[in-house]
Design an enzyme around this catalytic site. Structure first.
Site, PDB file in Angstrom:
ATOM      1  CB  CYS A 158      22.635  11.449  15.251  1.00 11.28           C
ATOM      2  SG  CYS A 158      23.136  10.537  13.846  1.00 11.28           S
ATOM      3  CD  GLU A 166       1.720  -1.718   6.025  1.00  7.11           C
ATOM      4  OE1 GLU A 166       0.951  -2.269   6.974  1.00  7.11           O
ATOM      5  OE2 GLU A 166       1.632  -0.342   6.132  1.00  7.11           O
ATOM      6  CG  PHE A 167       1.541  -2.761  -1.655  1.00  8.03           C
ATOM      7  CD1 PHE A 167       1.906  -1.742  -2.120  1.00  8.03           C
ATOM      8  CD2 PHE A 167       0.698  -3.785  -2.608  1.00  8.03           C
ATOM      9  CE1 PHE A 167       1.487  -1.263  -3.286  1.00  8.03           C
ATOM     10  CE2 PHE A 167       0.044  -2.859  -3.804  1.00  8.03           C
ATOM     11  CZ  PHE A 167       0.637  -1.918  -4.212  1.00  8.03           C
ATOM     12  CG  ASP A 168      -1.810  -7.294  -0.454  1.00  5.11           C
ATOM     13  OD1 ASP A 168      -1.757  -8.599  -0.258  1.00  5.11           O
ATOM     14  OD2 ASP A 168      -1.772  -6.857  -1.774  1.00  5.11           O
ATOM     15  CB  CYS A 194      20.239  12.848  12.359  1.00  8.28           C
ATOM     16  SG  CYS A 194      21.639  14.051  12.622  1.00  8.28           S
ATOM     17  CE  LYS A 228      -5.991 -18.223 -13.952  1.00 11.31           C
ATOM     18  NZ  LYS A 228      -4.803 -18.544 -15.071  1.00 11.31           N
ATOM     19  CE  LYS A 230      -1.334 -13.933  -6.528  1.00  7.02           C
ATOM     20  NZ  LYS A 230       0.056 -13.201  -6.487  1.00  7.02           N
TER      21      LYS A 230
END
EC number: 6.5.1.2
Length: 735
Positions: free
Chosen positions: A423, A50-52, A442, A305, A130
């Site tokens: 709530c 999700e971050f990517d 709430c 690499k 990695k």
């Protein structure tokens, strides 16, 4: 002033639609917030995938609108630029991040770029696993370990030398006769998977919160204040690169360097392999994709690499990553399990979030019982029913997520999830805070037990006051005990009034650190109840006295941490820092107009409105009054106006490009501590523009507007001798 500044910003991006600018600002804020949680808390709240995705969305937006790509953008920064506990140290050679690929097409495109750059020359590729750990830089002088530091922002990291020395396989002295005068050795510290489950079992037994995964266990263990705690954890390291190297020559290939590292007594990976081309890389990726759990540590991909060091230099680097290396990220792992129930939790700002309870299942090396569902719209979009067999993904090997149902396995007993109208903790009707909001909240912020509990836990947590021995279990006991009937904390303002006498009578449920629900006796099934702060003799536990001492020490935390701890909507660590830096006291923030707040770098209109709304509430102001009465300064005295001359007072300075002797934050701090205002855009009102390598469009605009430009030497003159001396050495359009 506010209007002028906002006009300048708008003029710089007139060709960018307002919707794109707003989306860019939202994405940038989200990414910075998640980076802070990942690198400072060692406790991410979104998956790697999700971050990517967020970062890629931002990159694509900047491709469409290049004017939005500034040096301050998260796309231009090396991840990890947050330090809280340890001394900041500079790396002699910058530690870069890696660009990512997620499929074979993207990998092939990278190979094509390398081939175009290098032409017909012969070259090879080094494939490595990695490691999903914490990046560390070891510095040896004449063979002796003198420093170990985290990556940080790539230029400046945290000094963790005492803790790294506890890792048995890291030598204090390099082996052999031929050691360099100076060498930086890069690697990853990790927590072995076989030991990870044992550690979590011990933490559960002690009633402490277990780590979400082995990466968090490694980071949390390595960033302990007490090295003895680190020494008790079975940490390991794999080295995978060299930064600065002085007093040694003859290396032509990176794979040779690994042989050298091994000869010096450093731990290298047995899995590295040199291959000739794309087919060899694909084979390596496929093999470890199928056998990833045969490796001692968690992996989340493969690093490829160019092996020839000379060609690495020819290919060069971008601002954040080398062009001669790429990371191939594996797809997250998926399993099937039963969706037992969908429950809702209430957060510190009142947001009500559904989450899934599933039959316990092992995925990516750890057992999962709960998974995120974000909001009711996500539940509908995924099409899941309570009772479904669902596909569970532990995305990025971190946060469990439900992908969707296995509809073919339905038997008719499944039922839809209905979002509650009230709530679940206080019974207040839920509502959207404004038209179009997906999230329900709430509104009973003052009296809702869940909101108070979560706010207090956040206030005491690492992002804010960082009070040891004060986690979610303690927050629950202080805000909602079974006994006495009146809790010691009615709101956050009572935190610094806690005493031994108030703590000893408290009885509360023993909570599961993972779910936050009461634990049950395995024999009777009854919920467990404990005297939280007193021992069997009624005396205070050792941790109770330590807790009170740590609360007292927290009074001296920087102002930004208290601002962040107020749980003002939209105000996270970054905005809190901006407010503290600009206004320097809680009183000045309260007294500031909405326009003054909005014109502050890093704040903006939405945050300014939220701050004014927060201070308009009586019981919010009462929290501040109580803290002051308890002796909390609520001001940053180190930057106060009463501390002598501020030679750059009244100047507006822009910093752009990469400086050799300063990080971006370091340059800003040096200017702000001398009274200057640091902004992100160049206008006719700008006093100086400080430029480093690759300054971009701000340099061009400064020359166009005839704003004085300082190189790094000129910047030093400005700091040491003042603006008049700096003006004499500045560049201008006439030159």
């Amino acid at each position: 002033m506010a209007g002028d500044k906002q006009g300048d910003k708008q003029a710089e991006t007139t060709s960018v639609p307002a919707e794109a600018r707003e989306r860019h600002a939202q994405l940038a804020e989200q990414i910075e917030e998640h980076r802070f949680r990942y690198y400072v808390n060692d406790a991410p709240v979104v998956s790697d995938a999700e971050f990517d995705r967020l970062l890629r969305t931002l990159e694509e937006l900047e491709e469409r609108h290049p004017e939005l790509r500034t040096p301050e953008s998260p796309t231009q920064k090396v991840a990890g630029a947050y330090a809280t506990e340890f001394t900041a140290v500079q790396h002699p050679t910058r530690m870069l991040s890696l660009d990512n690929t997620f499929n074979d097409d993207e990998l092939a495109a990278w190979f094509e770029r390398i081939a175009r750059e290098l032409g017909e020359q012969e070259y090879h590729f080094l494939c490595e696993l990695k490691v999903d750990g914490l990046a560390v830089n070891l510095t040896y002088e004449r063979g002796r370990l003198v420093r170990a530091a985290t990556r940080g922002d790539g230029r400046t990291g945290e000094d963790i030398t005492p803790n790294v020395r506890t890792i048995a396989e890291i030598p204090d002295r390099l082996a052999g006769d031929k050691v360099p005068d100076l060498v930086e050795i890069r690697g990853e510290v990790y927590f072995p998977m076989e030991k990870f489950q044992e550690l979590n079992a011990r933490l559960n037994e002690a009633g402490d919160k277990p780590f979400a995964n082995a990466r968090n266990a490694a980071a949390g263990s390595l960033r302990q204040k007490d090295p003895r705690v680190t020494a008790s954890r079975p940490l390991h390291m794999v080295v995978h690169g060299i930064g600065t190297l002085e007093g040694y020559s003859g290396l032509t290939r990176l794979s040779q360097a690994y042989d050298l590292l091994k000869a010096w007594g450093l731990p290298t990976s047995p899995h590295n392999r040199v291959v000739d081309g794309l087919d060899g890389v694909r084979e390596f990726i496929a093999y470890y994709g199928e056998n990833r759990h045969s490796v001692a540590h968690e992996i989340d991909g493969v690093v490829v690499k160019v092996d020839e060091i000379r060609l690495q230099g020819r290919l060069g680097s971008t601002a954040r990553a080398p062009r001669w290396a790429i990371a191939y990220k594996y797809a997250p792992e998926e399993v099937n399990t039963k969706l037992v129930d969908i429950k809702v939790g209430v957060g510190r700002t009142g947001r009500v979030t559904p989450y899934a309870q599933v039959e316990p299942v092992t995925v990516a090396g750890s057992e999962v019982e709960f998974a995120t569902l974000h909001n009711q719209e996500v539940v509908k979009a995924k099409g899941v029913l309570i009772g479904d067999t669902v596909v569970l993904r532990k995305a990025g090997d971190v946060i469990p997520e439900i992908l969707g149902p296995v509809a073919d396995l339905r038997d008719g007993s499944e039922r839809e999830f209905v979002m509650p109208a009230e709530c679940p903790e206080c019974g207040t009707p839920l509502k959207a805070m404004k038209e179009g909001d997906i999230d329900l909240r709430c509104p009973n912020a003052r009296a809702c037990p869940a909101q108070l509990r979560e706010r207090v836990a956040y206030l005491a947590g690492r992002e804010c006051l960082d009070i040891e021995h004060f986690g979610g279990v303690v927050a629950a006991a202080l805000t909602g005990p079974l006994e006495p009937s009146e809790p010691p904390l009615v709101d956050e303002g009572d935190l610094f009034d806690l005493t031994v006498e108030k703590l000893l009578p408290i009885k509360a449920y023993v909570l599961d650190p993972d779910s936050g629900l009461p634990k049950r006796d395995p024999k009777t099934g009854e919920e467990k109840i404990a005297t939280v702060f007193a021992n069997k003799e009624g005396e205070p536990k050792k941790n109770t006295l330590a807790l009170l001492q740590h609360i007292e020490e927290a009074k001296t935390r920087p102002l930004a941490r208290f601002i962040n701890g107020l749980s003002i909507r939209y105000v996270g660590p970054v905005a809190a820092q901006a407010l503290a830096r600009e206004f320097r006291s809680i009183d000045r923030i309260e007294q500031a107009t909405e326009e003054e707040l909005a014109s502050t770098d890093g704040v903006g209109g939405a945050i300014a409105t939220a701050v004014k709304e927060w201070f308009a509430v009586d019981w919010h102001r009462e929290i501040v009054r109580k803290w002051k009465a308890a002796g909390v300064p609520l001001e940053d005295r180190s930057t106060g106006e009463d501390e002598g001359p501020r030679p750059l007072e009244g100047l507006t300075v822009v910093v752009t490009g990469t400086l050799e002797n300063f990080t971006r934050d370091g340059a800003k701090e040096a200017l702000q501590s001398r009274g200057a205002k640091v902004t992100g855009s160049v206008s006719k009102k700008t006093s100086f523009v400080v430029v480093g390598d690759n300054p971009g469009s701000k340099y061009d605009k400064a020359m166009q507007l005839k704003v004085p430009v300082l190189n790094e030497d000129g910047f030093a003159v400005l700091l040491e001798q003042g603006p008049e001396a700096a003006a004499d050495v500045a560049l201008s359009a006439e030159e």
